[in-house]
Every structure is written in C-alpha cells, then in structure tokens.
Scaffold this motif. Structure first.
Motif, PDB file in Angstrom:
ATOM      1  N   GLU A   1      -3.669   4.184  11.810  1.00 39.01           N
ATOM      2  CA  GLU A   1      -3.183   5.208  10.884  1.00 39.01           C
ATOM      3  C   GLU A   1      -1.667   5.087  10.813  1.00 39.01           C
ATOM      4  O   GLU A   1      -0.989   4.970  11.833  1.00 39.01           O
ATOM      5  CB  GLU A   1      -3.584   6.579  11.397  1.00 39.01           C
ATOM      6  CG  GLU A   1      -3.178   7.694  10.474  1.00 39.01           C
ATOM      7  CD  GLU A   1      -3.648   9.052  10.979  1.00 39.01           C
ATOM      8  OE1 GLU A   1      -3.560   9.999  10.202  1.00 39.01           O
ATOM      9  OE2 GLU A   1      -4.075   9.151  12.142  1.00 39.01           O
TER      10      GLU A   1
ATOM     11  N   SER B   1       1.249   8.634   3.668  1.00 40.50           N
ATOM     12  CA  SER B   1       0.416   7.853   4.580  1.00 40.50           C
ATOM     13  C   SER B   1       0.018   6.573   3.877  1.00 40.50           C
ATOM     14  O   SER B   1      -0.102   6.532   2.652  1.00 40.50           O
ATOM     15  CB  SER B   1      -0.845   8.624   4.954  1.00 40.50           C
ATOM     16  OG  SER B   1      -0.519   9.790   5.654  1.00 40.50           O
TER      17      SER B   1
ATOM     18  N   PRO C   1      -2.868   4.016   3.131  1.00 40.64           N
ATOM     19  CA  PRO C   1      -4.337   3.989   3.187  1.00 40.64           C
ATOM     20  C   PRO C   1      -4.848   2.888   4.123  1.00 40.64           C
ATOM     21  O   PRO C   1      -4.304   1.786   4.146  1.00 40.64           O
ATOM     22  CB  PRO C   1      -4.754   3.697   1.744  1.00 40.64           C
ATOM     23  CG  PRO C   1      -3.565   4.003   0.911  1.00 40.64           C
ATOM     24  CD  PRO C   1      -2.367   3.794   1.783  1.00 40.64           C
ATOM     25  N   GLN C   2      -5.865   3.216   4.870  1.00 45.14           N
ATOM     26  CA  GLN C   2      -6.497   2.242   5.753  1.00 45.14           C
ATOM     27  C   GLN C   2      -7.456   1.391   4.943  1.00 45.14           C
ATOM     28  O   GLN C   2      -8.228   1.912   4.138  1.00 45.14           O
ATOM     29  CB  GLN C   2      -7.240   2.958   6.873  1.00 45.14           C
ATOM     30  CG  GLN C   2      -6.323   3.733   7.803  1.00 45.14           C
ATOM     31  CD  GLN C   2      -7.112   4.611   8.742  1.00 45.14           C
ATOM     32  OE1 GLN C   2      -7.666   5.605   8.320  1.00 45.14           O
ATOM     33  NE2 GLN C   2      -7.155   4.226  10.019  1.00 45.14           N
ATOM     34  N   GLU C   3      -7.405   0.070   5.145  1.00 46.05           N
ATOM     35  CA  GLU C   3      -8.340  -0.814   4.459  1.00 46.05           C
ATOM     36  C   GLU C   3      -9.680  -0.875   5.172  1.00 46.05           C
ATOM     37  O   GLU C   3     -10.716  -1.010   4.550  1.00 46.05           O
ATOM     38  CB  GLU C   3      -7.745  -2.212   4.326  1.00 46.05           C
ATOM     39  CG  GLU C   3      -6.570  -2.253   3.372  1.00 46.05           C
ATOM     40  CD  GLU C   3      -5.999  -3.647   3.215  1.00 46.05           C
ATOM     41  OE1 GLU C   3      -6.446  -4.585   3.901  1.00 46.05           O
ATOM     42  OE2 GLU C   3      -5.091  -3.789   2.394  1.00 46.05           O
TER      43      GLU C   3
ATOM     44  N   ARG D   1       1.715   6.960   9.221  1.00 44.64           N
ATOM     45  CA  ARG D   1       2.291   8.139   8.562  1.00 44.64           C
ATOM     46  C   ARG D   1       3.809   8.039   8.599  1.00 44.64           C
ATOM     47  O   ARG D   1       4.386   7.666   9.615  1.00 44.64           O
ATOM     48  CB  ARG D   1       1.851   9.415   9.271  1.00 44.64           C
ATOM     49  CG  ARG D   1       0.374   9.684   9.170  1.00 44.64           C
ATOM     50  CD  ARG D   1       0.015  10.937   9.961  1.00 44.64           C
ATOM     51  NE  ARG D   1      -1.405  11.137   9.938  1.00 44.64           N
ATOM     52  CZ  ARG D   1      -1.997  12.061   9.202  1.00 44.64           C
ATOM     53  NH1 ARG D   1      -1.295  12.889   8.465  1.00 44.64           N
ATOM     54  NH2 ARG D   1      -3.303  12.177   9.242  1.00 44.64           N
TER      55      ARG D   1
ATOM     56  N   LYS E   1       0.827  -1.203   0.000  1.00 41.30           N
ATOM     57  CA  LYS E   1       0.000   0.000   0.000  1.00 41.30           C
ATOM     58  C   LYS E   1       0.867   1.262   0.000  1.00 41.30           C
ATOM     59  O   LYS E   1       0.362   2.357  -0.145  1.00 41.30           O
ATOM     60  CB  LYS E   1      -0.938  -0.001   1.207  1.00 41.30           C
ATOM     61  CG  LYS E   1      -1.971  -1.119   1.160  1.00 41.30           C
ATOM     62  CD  LYS E   1      -2.847  -1.117   2.386  1.00 41.30           C
ATOM     63  CE  LYS E   1      -2.076  -1.701   3.535  1.00 41.30           C
ATOM     64  NZ  LYS E   1      -2.824  -1.839   4.774  1.00 41.30           N
TER      65      LYS E   1
END
Length: 176
Positions: free
Chosen positions: A103, A93, A95-97, A105, A17
């Motif tokens: 989070e 960052s 991405p959150q699934e 960063r 990601k």
C-alpha cells in the motif's frame, strides 16, 4: 553518499499510477514536467546513502535543464508554479495492481515560492508484507539565466535541503 545515477536524458521513472498532476513530485527532471518546454539539454545526478531499516535512505537528485534563453527557462518556472499548485495540500494513494502489492499513501504540503524558488514537501508510506518504509522528500525548482535547477531530496527529515542545494547551484549559474 555514493553516486547512483548520472544521466543526460529526462527521467522516465515517475510512477504512472500517481495522479498525473503529481508526477513531478517523484523526482527531478521527469519528462512530463518538461514536455513541450523547448529544453535543449539535461544533466541528472542522483546520490544516496546506504539503506537503513524502515526509513528511506537519505538521497538527492539534481537535474540541470538547459534552455536556449532565460526567457524559456523562466516560462518553464512560471508553468511549473501553476502545475505544482495542482498537487499541493493533498493526499493520494497509488492503486495496487495485485492484492499483495504494498500500500502506498502520500501527502503533499503547501507549495511555497520564496525568492524565486518553488518548493513542496511530500511524505509517504509504503507498507505491505515484508515492507514498511516512511519517507519525506522536498522538491525545489528555480530558473537562473537559461538553466532550470530541479532538485529532490529525501530522507527521514530533509528539511529545506532541496531549496538550499537549488540556491547554491543557482548562485554559481548566475556568475556564468
């Protein structure tokens, strides 16, 4: 520190990601960084101290990548210096699934190339329900003879440990 991993294959544990130009920052000997390079063998060893609270435990990963000749190892170093520059001095960052995923960063510092050793520092925070980790990692890469020496060190303040390890191993390779 205790040995966490001994491997004879390129690593596939990079976070897919992340921006593709930053895959190399996740650890040593990651397969995308060596794709098409002509390497013939790899040895990876990871060591780490026990976890302690909200700081990532001190760790080091050493990747030694063998090439048919010094020319190919040098070509990998040259290509890496260009590739690493694409991820230097930036923030990103992951991405959150799922909404409850932590989070993540990250921020990279400037790329340096001193005495034939590339280095880059990455600082990251991972926070969410039940987790709050801060870490700093230094990546270093050098080529000596027909060997690429690919190092990652992480912890509260790893300083120049990856560069130091790369130079120590490089000194031994040069004597071969």
């Amino acid at each position: 520190m205790t040995v966490q991993q001994n491997a004879t294959a390129m690593q596939e544990d990079y976070d897919k990601k992340w921006p593709s130009e930053c895959y190399f920052t996740s650890s040593s000997a990651e397969s995308p960084a060596y794709a098409g390079s002509g390497f013939t063998a790899v040895r990876v060893q990871a060591v780490a101290a026990p976890s302690s609270g909200d700081q990532a435990p001190p760790s080091a990963t050493t990747g030694l990548v063998l090439f048919p000749s010094a020319t190919e190892a040098s070509a990998l170093f040259t290509a890496s210096s260009k590739a690493w520059a694409a991820c230097a001095d930036r923030q990103f960052s992951v991405p959150q699934e799922k909404p409850d995923d932590p989070e993540q960063r990250f921020q990279t510092k400037a790329l340096t190339n001193a005495n034939g050793v590339l280095s880059l520092t990455l600082t990251g925070t991972i926070s969410g329900p039940g987790i709050n980790i801060t870490m700093t990692c230094q990546r270093a890469l050098t080529a000596r003879n027909n060997v690429a020496i690919d190092i990652s060190t992480c912890g509260k303040d790893p300083g120049d440990t990856a560069v130091t390890i790369a130079n120590q191993i490089g000194g031994k390779v040069e004597k071969q």
